[in-house]
Design an enzyme around this catalytic site. Structure first.
Site, PDB file in Angstrom:
ATOM      1  N   ASN A 217       0.954  -1.192   0.046  1.00 47.29           N
ATOM      2  CA  ASN A 217       0.146   0.046  -0.020  1.00 47.29           C
ATOM      3  C   ASN A 217       0.803   1.229  -0.059  1.00 47.29           C
ATOM      4  O   ASN A 217       2.060   1.169  -0.203  1.00 47.29           O
ATOM      5  CB  ASN A 217      -1.009   0.028   1.102  1.00 47.29           C
ATOM      6  CG  ASN A 217      -0.370  -0.328   2.492  1.00 47.29           C
ATOM      7  OD1 ASN A 217       0.996   0.227   2.714  1.00 47.29           O
ATOM      8  ND2 ASN A 217      -0.928  -0.498   3.659  1.00 47.29           N
ATOM      9  N   HIS A 265      -8.925  -3.212 -11.042  1.00 45.56           N
ATOM     10  CA  HIS A 265      -7.717  -3.119  -9.997  1.00 45.56           C
ATOM     11  C   HIS A 265      -8.197  -2.155  -9.062  1.00 45.56           C
ATOM     12  O   HIS A 265      -8.186  -2.572  -8.083  1.00 45.56           O
ATOM     13  CB  HIS A 265      -6.297  -2.820 -10.573  1.00 45.56           C
ATOM     14  CG  HIS A 265      -5.704  -4.086 -10.900  1.00 45.56           C
ATOM     15  ND1 HIS A 265      -5.325  -5.176 -10.023  1.00 45.56           N
ATOM     16  CD2 HIS A 265      -5.198  -4.656 -12.220  1.00 45.56           C
ATOM     17  CE1 HIS A 265      -4.817  -5.988 -10.891  1.00 45.56           C
ATOM     18  NE2 HIS A 265      -4.815  -5.867 -12.112  1.00 45.56           N
ATOM     19  N   HIS A 331       0.961  -2.626 -19.677  1.00 44.18           N
ATOM     20  CA  HIS A 331       0.750  -3.809 -20.634  1.00 44.18           C
ATOM     21  C   HIS A 331       0.270  -3.309 -21.787  1.00 44.18           C
ATOM     22  O   HIS A 331      -0.612  -2.310 -22.189  1.00 44.18           O
ATOM     23  CB  HIS A 331      -0.544  -4.444 -19.949  1.00 44.18           C
ATOM     24  CG  HIS A 331      -0.397  -4.959 -18.764  1.00 44.18           C
ATOM     25  ND1 HIS A 331      -0.816  -4.364 -17.514  1.00 44.18           N
ATOM     26  CD2 HIS A 331       0.432  -5.997 -18.250  1.00 44.18           C
ATOM     27  CE1 HIS A 331      -0.436  -4.801 -16.313  1.00 44.18           C
ATOM     28  NE2 HIS A 331       0.207  -6.031 -16.814  1.00 44.18           N
TER      29      HIS A 331
END
Length: 437
Positions: A217, A265, A331
């Site tokens: 985090n 996500h 990506h």
């Protein structure tokens, strides 16, 4: 209905609009930075006791000593043995594929000899000890355990140490199982900035590592940033990204779901589609609107696509490739009939997925290449995590007597030019004309 933006490269102000879309506020939260600085300082000063105090405070886990927080290797193996058959088979297959791919990245020590007998080369050695941070609690990322631990072991790292928080004492069995498959040597039930501090500085119980890898985090990211220099780190990762270049030949539903795969996500994730076919963009928009309500994480996807997503109409595939190079995505999917033709035009991307069947999700879990990738345009200058991140290179220099005669005057001339007389003399002492009997 999704509020994803529809853009065209022919619109005035497109570049400014794209820049605003790509912009990510990476400014550090001052309150987080202060808290992390205090925690790291405390761990550095009080060691084990600080780790115990923070583990009790943040994870509600009481322990008499840090030794009590160690997860024995037998527990890792027991977790693996406790998986159902399908889950274990999937995890084992993923581990095998990741290991096989990374074994091809191994570098070897090399040397070459010059005509005068001088030998030059490079020695490859693994890091001694690596720390792997793994999120805990509700989050379960066994794939990240494999992607970080396996390259380290392939590189020859003797000891991989895993830290993972276990709120209320809850250990995630699939994470522990992945640790067993990945070759983790020791594991500890600690997390947060205090775990990063323990790995970086060491305590009476936990020895310091040479490098810390793995996601976490905002507190973990801030701690990794602060300890960099004392130890190495993999990277400071930003939100997940996917960029798809499509020629319109892939089913629209497939592309819509690929956009969802990153958007789910978190709200800051980015999903962008580039295509020269306006009708196809309409099809993808319709697929998004139809499929989004069926997604368990629809609210997150909706915000992500609305804030940072886009369907962009380009003039042609060449322009799409040029934009992709500018974005340098984490990506990149090239969903086209001749993907290799367009891949040859790509210079900047973390991972490139070629063809309609190469979904990014397969790369996340089991294709083999690493899923720890550069984000936020850092693919312009950095690479996926790999074996090379767990090895270091030392130069080998063995100058022959004849070589010293050739190189000595050159070095001396350059040293005198820099005003470094001792450097010059050091080289000149080895010249035969000055050699003492």
């Amino acid at each position: 209905m999704s509020s994803i933006k529809r853009l065209s490269t022919q619109s005035s102000g497109f570049q400014a609009t794209l820049r605003a879309l790509l912009a990510f506020d990476a400014s550090q939260d001052e309150s987080i930075e202060r808290a992390v600085a205090d925690i790291l300082r405390d761990v550095q000063q009080r060691g084990d006791q600080a780790v115990l105090d923070y583990t009790q405070r943040f994870d509600r886990v009481d322990a008499a000593s840090v030794a009590d927080l160690e997860i024995p290797r037998s527990a890792l193996q027991a977790a693996l043995n406790g998986l159902d058959a399908a889950q274990r088979a999937a995890l084992e297959t993923a581990a095998q594929r990741v290991r096989r791919y990374h074994e091809r990245q191994q570098a070897e020590t090399w040397t070459y000899t010059e005509p005068d007998g001088t030998v030059l080369g490079q020695k490859i050695t693994p890091l001694d000890r690596v720390g792997l941070y793994v999120p805990g609690g509700k989050a379960a990322y066994p794939s990240s355990v494999l992607m970080n631990a396996i390259p380290a072991k392939v590189a020859g790292v003797p000891e991989v140490v895993m830290v993972t928080p276990t709120p209320d004492g809850l250990r995630n069995p699939i994470v522990l199982a992945a640790a067993a498959l990945g070759g983790v040597d020791r594991a500890w039930s600690i997390g947060g900035a205090q775990a990063v501090g323990a790995l970086a500085y060491g305590t009476d119980t936990i020895g310091p590592v040479d490098k810390i890898v793995g996601p976490g985090n905002a507190y973990v990211a801030a701690a990794k940033r602060r300890v960099f220099g004392t130890v190495g780190i993999d990277m400071i990762a930003g939100p997940s990204e996917i960029l798809i270049i499509a020629d319109g030949s892939t089913p629209a539903d497939w592309v819509a779901m690929d956009l969802f795969s990153q958007a789910e996500h978190d709200e800051l994730a980015q999903a962008i589609l580039l295509c020269p076919d306006a009708d196809y963009l309409d099809q993808v928009q319709a697929a998004i609107d139809r499929l989004l309500p069926t997604m368990p994480r629809a609210d997150i996807i909706h915000v992500s696509l609305g804030n940072r997503g886009a369907l962009i109409h380009v003039q042609d595939m060449d322009e799409a490739c040029a934009i992709a190079n500018d974005i340098a995505p984490e990506h990149l999917e090239i969903s086209a009939l001749d993907p290799q033709h367009w891949a040859d035009r790509i210079r900047h991307a973390g991972a490139i997925f070629l063809g309609r069947y190469s979904s990014e999700a397969l790369g996340d879990y089991c294709a083999g290449p690493n899923h720890v990738l550069p984000t936020s345009r850092t693919a312009r200058f950095s690479s996926p995590l790999g074996v090379y991140d767990f090895q270091k290179r030392s130069s080998l220099i063995q100058i022959s007597e004849q070589g010293a005669q050739t190189l000595g005057p050159i070095a001396a001339t350059l040293a005198y030019g820099e005003g470094l007389q001792a450097h010059a003399a050091s080289a000149e002492y080895r010249l035969n004309t000055t050699e003492s009997s």
